[in-house]
Motif scaffolding. Structure first.
Motif, mmCIF file in Angstrom:
data_model
loop_
_atom_site.group_PDB
_atom_site.id
_atom_site.type_symbol
_atom_site.label_atom_id
_atom_site.label_comp_id
_atom_site.label_asym_id
_atom_site.label_seq_id
_atom_site.Cartn_x
_atom_site.Cartn_y
_atom_site.Cartn_z
ATOM 1 N N THR A 209 31.003 16.249 -47.319
ATOM 2 C CA THR A 209 31.264 15.144 -46.511
ATOM 3 C C THR A 209 30.874 15.710 -45.001
ATOM 4 N N THR A 210 30.922 14.517 -44.365
ATOM 5 C CA THR A 210 30.527 14.663 -42.758
ATOM 6 C C THR A 210 31.892 14.133 -42.079
ATOM 7 N N ALA A 211 33.119 14.024 -42.582
ATOM 8 C CA ALA A 211 34.087 13.257 -41.655
ATOM 9 C C ALA A 211 34.409 14.265 -40.717
ATOM 10 N N PRO A 212 34.660 13.740 -39.660
ATOM 11 C CA PRO A 212 35.265 14.697 -38.472
ATOM 12 C C PRO A 212 36.324 15.385 -38.969
ATOM 13 N N LEU A 213 36.385 16.592 -38.586
ATOM 14 C CA LEU A 213 37.330 17.727 -39.220
ATOM 15 C C LEU A 213 39.023 17.376 -38.847
ATOM 16 N N ASP A 214 39.044 16.863 -37.583
ATOM 17 C CA ASP A 214 40.615 16.513 -37.662
ATOM 18 C C ASP A 214 40.991 15.192 -38.447
ATOM 19 N N GLU A 215 39.892 14.302 -38.791
ATOM 20 C CA GLU A 215 40.518 13.210 -39.549
ATOM 21 C C GLU A 215 40.584 13.779 -40.745
ATOM 22 N N LEU A 216 39.719 14.755 -41.179
ATOM 23 C CA LEU A 216 39.774 15.060 -42.612
ATOM 24 C C LEU A 216 41.106 15.717 -43.026
ATOM 25 N N LEU A 217 41.536 16.568 -41.830
ATOM 26 C CA LEU A 217 42.923 17.230 -42.169
ATOM 27 C C LEU A 217 44.040 16.081 -42.288
ATOM 28 N N HIS B 196 32.056 20.995 -46.047
ATOM 29 C CA HIS B 196 32.330 19.972 -44.935
ATOM 30 C C HIS B 196 30.960 20.257 -44.009
ATOM 31 N N GLY B 197 30.674 19.010 -43.473
ATOM 32 C CA GLY B 197 29.700 19.082 -42.271
ATOM 33 C C GLY B 197 28.246 19.048 -42.544
ATOM 34 N N LEU B 198 27.857 18.882 -43.815
ATOM 35 C CA LEU B 198 26.508 18.633 -43.883
ATOM 36 C C LEU B 198 26.156 17.522 -45.061
ATOM 37 N N GLU B 199 24.900 16.977 -44.833
ATOM 38 C CA GLU B 199 24.588 15.966 -45.640
ATOM 39 C C GLU B 199 24.106 16.156 -47.022
ATOM 40 N N GLU B 200 23.955 15.434 -47.999
ATOM 41 C CA GLU B 200 23.243 15.832 -49.127
ATOM 42 C C GLU B 200 21.932 16.534 -49.089
ATOM 43 N N ASP B 201 21.109 15.867 -48.345
ATOM 44 C CA ASP B 201 19.787 16.309 -48.393
ATOM 45 C C ASP B 201 19.755 17.754 -47.550
ATOM 46 N N GLU B 202 20.743 18.206 -46.950
ATOM 47 C CA GLU B 202 20.785 19.575 -46.198
ATOM 48 C C GLU B 202 21.243 20.622 -47.170
#
Length: 236
Positions: A221-229, A196-202
Motif C-alpha cells: 500500500t502507498t496510503a499516507p501513513l497518518d491516514e493508514l493509522l 507500506h510505501g512501495l508499489e507492486e513493481d518496486e
C-alpha cells in the motif's frame, strides 16, 4: 497506587523529544502532525495566536522553554482526548506490549476476527500473494528498519501480540527484502504482511516466493501513513 498512565508517559516522551531535539521546531511539527492537529487548533487550545506556533516550528522564534513545551504537549493531549483519545490509547497499547513507539507504531487486538479484504479496502492495499487463511484478529504496525536493527528474535515474536492470526504492517520499506528474510527466521509466521510505501513493481523479486513458502498473504500500500493509522483505528 498505580504507576504513570499512558497519557503521562506520552506527555513526558513528547516533551523530552522536543526539549532535547537539535531542531525543536521540527520535532514539535512532527508530533502535531502525528496527532492531526492544525497550528490554528493547537494555538486556540493554549490561547496564543497561530503565528506563535508557526514561528516556533519554523525556527523564527527562539526554542520554547520547558514551560511552553509543557503547554504545547498538554494542548495536543487535550485535543486528542476530546476526539476520543485514539492517539493516547494507541501509545498505551504499544507501551504495554513492551515496545518503544518509534519501533511499533500501533498494536491492537480485535474483538472478533475480520476478513482480511476488509482491512485491505480500508488502507487501499493491493494483494500480491494469497495466504493460507483470509481472516485476522489484530494488527501491528512496525517501522521495519528500527525493528530489524533493534529487536531480538524474542522481541520480534512479541510483535504478534496475543495471536499470530494478525497482519503485520511494515513501514519504512524500500523493496521488502529485509522483511522477507527476517520473517523466514521467526516461527510461526503471521497470517498476512503488508509492506507500506512501495508499489507492486518496486517489490523485491523473491518477496512473493517467500510469502508462498511461509503461507502468509502479502500486500502493498502507498496510503499516507497518518491516514493508514487513522483507518486502522476504525477497522472494526
Amino acid at each position: 497506587m498505580g504507576g504513570r498512565g499512558p497519557k503521562q508517559e506520552l506527555a513526558e516522551k513528547i516533551a523530552g523529544e522536543i526539549t532535547l531535539s537539535d531542531d525543536p521546531g521540527a520535532t514539535l511539527r512532527k508530533w502535531r502532525t502525528d496527532f492531526d492537529v492544525s497550528q490554528t487548533d493547537l494555538a486556540a487550545e493554549i490561547d496564543v495566536s497561530s503565528s506563535v506556533i508557526s514561528d516556533y516550528e519554523s525556527g523564527r522564534r527562539e526554542s520554547p522553554g520547558i514551560g511552553v513545551v509543557s503547554r504545547l504537549v498538554d494542548g495536543l493531549l487535550a485535543i486528542d482526548e476530546r476526539r476520543g483519545g485514539d492517539r493516547i490509547r494507541q501509545y498505551g497499547r504499544v507501551l504495554s506490549a513492551g515496545f518503544e513507539s518509534d519501533v511499533v507504531l500501533d498494536l491492537r487486538e480485535y474483538a472478533t476476527s475480520i476478513p482480511l479484504h476488509r482491512l485491505y479496502d480500508r488502507i487501499d492495499a493491493t494483494q500480491i500473494t494469497a495466504g493460507t487463511t483470509d481472516r485476522i484478529s489484530g494488527h501491528t504496525v512496525i517501522d521495519s528498519i528500527e525493528a530489524i536493527t533493534r529487536l531480538s528474535s524474542e522481541e520480534f515474536f512479541r510483535l504478534y501480540g496475543q495471536s499470530t492470526n494478525r497482519v503485520l504492517v511494515f513501514t519504512n520499506v524500500t523493496r521488502g527484502e529485509g522483511v522477507g528474510i527476517a520473517l523466514r527466521v521467526v516461527n510461526p509466521t503471521p497470517n498476512a504482511v503488508i509492506l507500506h510505501g512501495l508499489e507492486e513493481d518496486e517489490l523485491w523479486d523473491h518477496a512473493q516466493d517467500l510469502a508462498r513458502i511461509d503461507g502468509y498473504a502479502l500486500a502493498v500500500t502507498t496510503a499516507p501513513l497518518d491516514e493508514l493509522l487513522d483507518e486502522l483505528v476504525a477497522i472494526e
